[in-house]
Design an enzyme around this catalytic site. Sequence first.
Site, PDB file in Angstrom:
ATOM      1  N   GLN A  71      67.115  39.065 -34.159  1.00  0.00           N
ATOM      2  CA  GLN A  71      67.730  40.287 -33.662  1.00  0.00           C
ATOM      3  C   GLN A  71      66.702  41.377 -33.349  1.00  0.00           C
ATOM      4  O   GLN A  71      65.550  41.310 -33.777  1.00  0.00           O
ATOM      5  CB  GLN A  71      68.731  40.815 -34.688  1.00  0.00           C
ATOM      6  N   HIS A  72      67.170  42.366 -32.593  1.00  0.00           N
ATOM      7  CA  HIS A  72      66.484  43.646 -32.366  1.00  0.00           C
ATOM      8  C   HIS A  72      65.296  43.599 -31.402  1.00  0.00           C
ATOM      9  O   HIS A  72      64.846  44.647 -30.953  1.00  0.00           O
ATOM     10  CB  HIS A  72      65.989  44.280 -33.675  1.00  0.00           C
ATOM     11  N   ASP A 230      70.956  36.105 -35.396  1.00  0.00           N
ATOM     12  CA  ASP A 230      70.725  34.982 -36.299  1.00  0.00           C
ATOM     13  C   ASP A 230      71.581  35.041 -37.559  1.00  0.00           C
ATOM     14  O   ASP A 230      72.085  34.008 -38.027  1.00  0.00           O
ATOM     15  CB  ASP A 230      69.247  34.864 -36.652  1.00  0.00           C
TER      16      ASP A 230
END
Length: 471
Positions: A71-72, A230
């Site tokens: 992520q991110h 995830d």
Amino acid sequence: MTLVAGIDSSTQSCKVVIRDAETGELVRQGRAGHPDGTEVHPDAWWSALRRAVEDAGGLDDVAAASVAGQQHGMVVLDEDGEVVRPALLWNDTRSAGAAAELIEDLGGGDAGRRAWVDAVGIVPVASFTLTKLRWLARHEPEAAKRVAAVCLPHDWLTWKLSGASGLDALRTDRSDASGTLYWSPATNAYRPDLLELGFGRRIHTPEVLGPTGVAGRLPTGAPLGPGAGDNAAAGLGTGALPGDVVISIGTSGTVFVSSDVAPDDPSGTVAGFADATGRFLPIVVTLNAARVLDAAGRLLGVDHAELSRLALTAPAGADGLVLIPYLEGERTPDRPDATGAIHGLTLRTSDPAHLARAAVEGMLCALADGLDALVAQGAAAHRAVLVGGGARSVAVRRIAPALFGLPVLVPPPGEYVADGAARQAAWVVAGGDAPPRWSAGSPEVYEADSVPLIREQYAAARDSVVDRADR
């Protein structure tokens, strides 16, 4: 047999699983590594995905596929869809200053943190995408001028798999969008005003799909699911039940539970993400998890099996030796400039067994703090489901229930993020209100009496850690 594919593009590697859509039975799988670092060009992920797909026997026979990913990560594209600069990953902490600025922008202090929670459910820290966009605008203005769109790692890979070229074809899902700071899981809507606040202007963002939305199609015509972050995918992959708190010990440590209620934590400890089923995913994330065990093994010159054996020969609490595991700074608590520390070193504790025990306990205490924070936010916690590479450690399995105060279930080893993506792909094929029921196999169950001393001595040492800036 109808086959589906699940892809996990993690920090370290790309994994592909091909499973029976009805039963979840594993048919074949593949894997390829990613380069190290907190700044990676997305082309490296695409190359790894293609190698992993080839290793798994290809996707020509699958009825659907889905991509889950770290992520991110900030993937920025120009108007032609070309990558502007290497992606800054979730564990890149150079944007810590930008995170602090964003809190100040909405009032500063407790008022600023509260404003962010009210807006998008989370408080800015260096991990989140908008902080990285602020850093880019401040430090690389020429590159920032070229940016026409921003997306996340799994969005970009889904887009590449679909063969699309236009920015309008970018798609994402609720779980990954909820970690950007410019999309709200409570309202299911972007906050373009916050994106403009962080980056200085508005840019294109992917369309956010529901759990069974079609994000594109493979060259064969098979649909691509919306994908997931995830952690949300791991929740699907483990088949966690209500009251099951999933604790993943990978590169990062995560503690999360699927919930009907969004958390409300202006401290920023519990992030209010979305899950992959249309619900919420209250989560606590640490930067330092399995790598703490890696580091302890290097210090002692032993492998993971020997580190585990050594840890179990030392007494609970390691006779007062405490390891604070902030080896790469820390996200929770928000200490990006902190360093690790060892407390209580004496002649008695100066041996490999005590250090091994302190490393395992320190890592688990940080995760136990996260579990406490979830419970304080109203999460039901009846059992802990332990997954990730660190869960393979016998010492971790045996010590964890004494620190978590819960029975610990360890499912059979598996690629649970990729499995969750595959289960989502099966859901796209089958339709309906819920994903198909798959069995993750019979878990091993570990129980132990609580040992409050370990948590108490960890808490006493935790707040004495010094930040690099204070040295």
